[in-house]
Design a protein around this motif. Structure first.
Motif, PDB file in Angstrom:
ATOM      1  N   ALA A 112       0.835  -1.214   0.000  1.00 53.73           N
ATOM      2  CA  ALA A 112       0.000   0.000   0.000  1.00 53.73           C
ATOM      3  C   ALA A 112       0.867   1.260   0.000  1.00 53.73           C
ATOM      4  O   ALA A 112       0.559   2.230  -0.710  1.00 53.73           O
ATOM      5  N   ILE A 113       1.941   1.230   0.767  1.00 49.46           N
ATOM      6  CA  ILE A 113       2.851   2.389   0.797  1.00 49.46           C
ATOM      7  C   ILE A 113       3.482   2.602  -0.577  1.00 49.46           C
ATOM      8  O   ILE A 113       3.578   3.738  -1.052  1.00 49.46           O
ATOM      9  N   ALA A 114       3.873   1.513  -1.235  1.00 50.46           N
ATOM     10  CA  ALA A 114       4.443   1.628  -2.582  1.00 50.46           C
ATOM     11  C   ALA A 114       3.409   2.185  -3.564  1.00 50.46           C
ATOM     12  O   ALA A 114       3.727   3.004  -4.428  1.00 50.46           O
ATOM     13  N   TRP A 115       2.143   1.753  -3.418  1.00 51.03           N
ATOM     14  CA  TRP A 115       1.076   2.260  -4.294  1.00 51.03           C
ATOM     15  C   TRP A 115       0.858   3.758  -4.058  1.00 51.03           C
ATOM     16  O   TRP A 115       0.735   4.525  -5.009  1.00 51.03           O
ATOM     17  N   ILE A 116       0.822   4.154  -2.797  1.00 51.22           N
ATOM     18  CA  ILE A 116       0.648   5.576  -2.466  1.00 51.22           C
ATOM     19  C   ILE A 116       1.835   6.381  -2.996  1.00 51.22           C
ATOM     20  O   ILE A 116       1.656   7.472  -3.556  1.00 51.22           O
ATOM     21  N   GLY A 117       3.032   5.837  -2.848  1.00 48.33           N
ATOM     22  CA  GLY A 117       4.218   6.499  -3.402  1.00 48.33           C
ATOM     23  C   GLY A 117       4.113   6.669  -4.905  1.00 48.33           C
ATOM     24  O   GLY A 117       4.472   7.718  -5.449  1.00 48.33           O
ATOM     25  N   THR A 118       3.601   5.652  -5.571  1.00 46.91           N
ATOM     26  CA  THR A 118       3.393   5.736  -7.024  1.00 46.91           C
ATOM     27  C   THR A 118       2.463   6.894  -7.366  1.00 46.91           C
ATOM     28  O   THR A 118       2.735   7.684  -8.276  1.00 46.91           O
ATOM     29  N   MET A 119       1.358   6.984  -6.639  1.00 43.31           N
ATOM     30  CA  MET A 119       0.381   8.037  -6.914  1.00 43.31           C
ATOM     31  C   MET A 119       0.982   9.420  -6.665  1.00 43.31           C
ATOM     32  O   MET A 119       0.763  10.352  -7.451  1.00 43.31           O
ATOM     33  N   ILE A 120       1.756   9.560  -5.606  1.00 40.81           N
ATOM     34  CA  ILE A 120       2.392  10.853  -5.311  1.00 40.81           C
ATOM     35  C   ILE A 120       3.356  11.226  -6.425  1.00 40.81           C
ATOM     36  O   ILE A 120       3.349  12.372  -6.914  1.00 40.81           O
ATOM     37  N   LEU A 121       4.188  10.268  -6.851  1.00 41.31           N
ATOM     38  CA  LEU A 121       5.135  10.543  -7.938  1.00 41.31           C
ATOM     39  C   LEU A 121       4.411  10.868  -9.239  1.00 41.31           C
ATOM     40  O   LEU A 121       4.787  11.807  -9.949  1.00 41.31           O
ATOM     41  N   LEU A 122       3.363  10.112  -9.542  1.00 39.87           N
ATOM     42  CA  LEU A 122       2.621  10.346 -10.784  1.00 39.87           C
ATOM     43  C   LEU A 122       1.914  11.690 -10.771  1.00 39.87           C
ATOM     44  O   LEU A 122       1.961  12.438 -11.759  1.00 39.87           O
ATOM     45  N   ILE A 123       1.271  12.023  -9.670  1.00 35.46           N
ATOM     46  CA  ILE A 123       0.586  13.311  -9.565  1.00 35.46           C
ATOM     47  C   ILE A 123       1.587  14.456  -9.711  1.00 35.46           C
ATOM     48  O   ILE A 123       1.330  15.431 -10.436  1.00 35.46           O
ATOM     49  N   THR A 124       2.725  14.338  -9.059  1.00 42.72           N
ATOM     50  CA  THR A 124       3.755  15.377  -9.169  1.00 42.72           C
ATOM     51  C   THR A 124       4.235  15.508 -10.612  1.00 42.72           C
ATOM     52  O   THR A 124       4.361  16.626 -11.126  1.00 42.72           O
TER      53      THR A 124
END
Length: 159
Positions: A125-137
């Motif tokens: 879940a942390i990796a998924w959230i990290g993905t979303m943060i990187l993608l949004i940025t």
């Protein structure tokens, strides 16, 4: 790895038992489809980003070559504007690349989590959230670059 398996027959047997279930593997493959589709979308977006980045870099190179002989203040301002666009596009690509890499980690964690006893759902879940943060940025930086480009370069001699 093979030495570890050979030295511990129970571990090897247990690992084989866990991975022998076709249904379990099919379930993990099914669960990994959403992240894989996201990875494909990130690749498509990055293709557009790279096209823009290459165009800007090429324009900078041509302008710098032309400015070696003589240059005006307007050309210097345009070069500064293009460098700003390049910086935004480069950052967008880097953050999107990071998102792609973390999606790969998510898929790997999904497979690993199916075959080990300690549950690593929180890590996934942390990796998924990290993905979303990187993608949004990355997407925000890309949007910013397109806004800067759409406004166009405005030298002092332009309204």
């Amino acid at each position: 790895m093979l030495d570890l398996l050979a030295s511990n027959a129970n571990l090897a047997t247990e690992l084989l038992e866990r991975t022998s279930s076709t249904l379990r593997v099919q379930e993990i493959v099914r669960l990994s489809l959403a992240p894989v589709f996201l990875l494909a979308a990130i690749g498509a977006i990055m293709n557009v980003m790279m096209t823009r980045l290459i165009w800007v870099a090429d324009r900078i190179e041509r302008l710098e070559h032309r400015m070696e002989q003589e240059h005006t203040a307007r050309e210097e301002r345009e070069l500064e504007w293009l460098r700003h666009r390049r910086k935004l596009a480069q950052r967008a690509v880097m953050f999107s690349t990071g998102a792609g890499l973390t999606i790969c980690v998510v898929v790997a964690l999904l497979f690993v989590s199916a075959f080990i006893r300690p549950q690593i759902g929180t890590l996934t879940a942390i990796a998924w959230i990290g993905t979303m943060i990187l993608l949004i940025t990355g997407l925000l930086l890309f949007a910013r670059e397109t806004i800067v480009a759409a406004r166009g370069y405005r030298g002092k001699d332009q309204p």
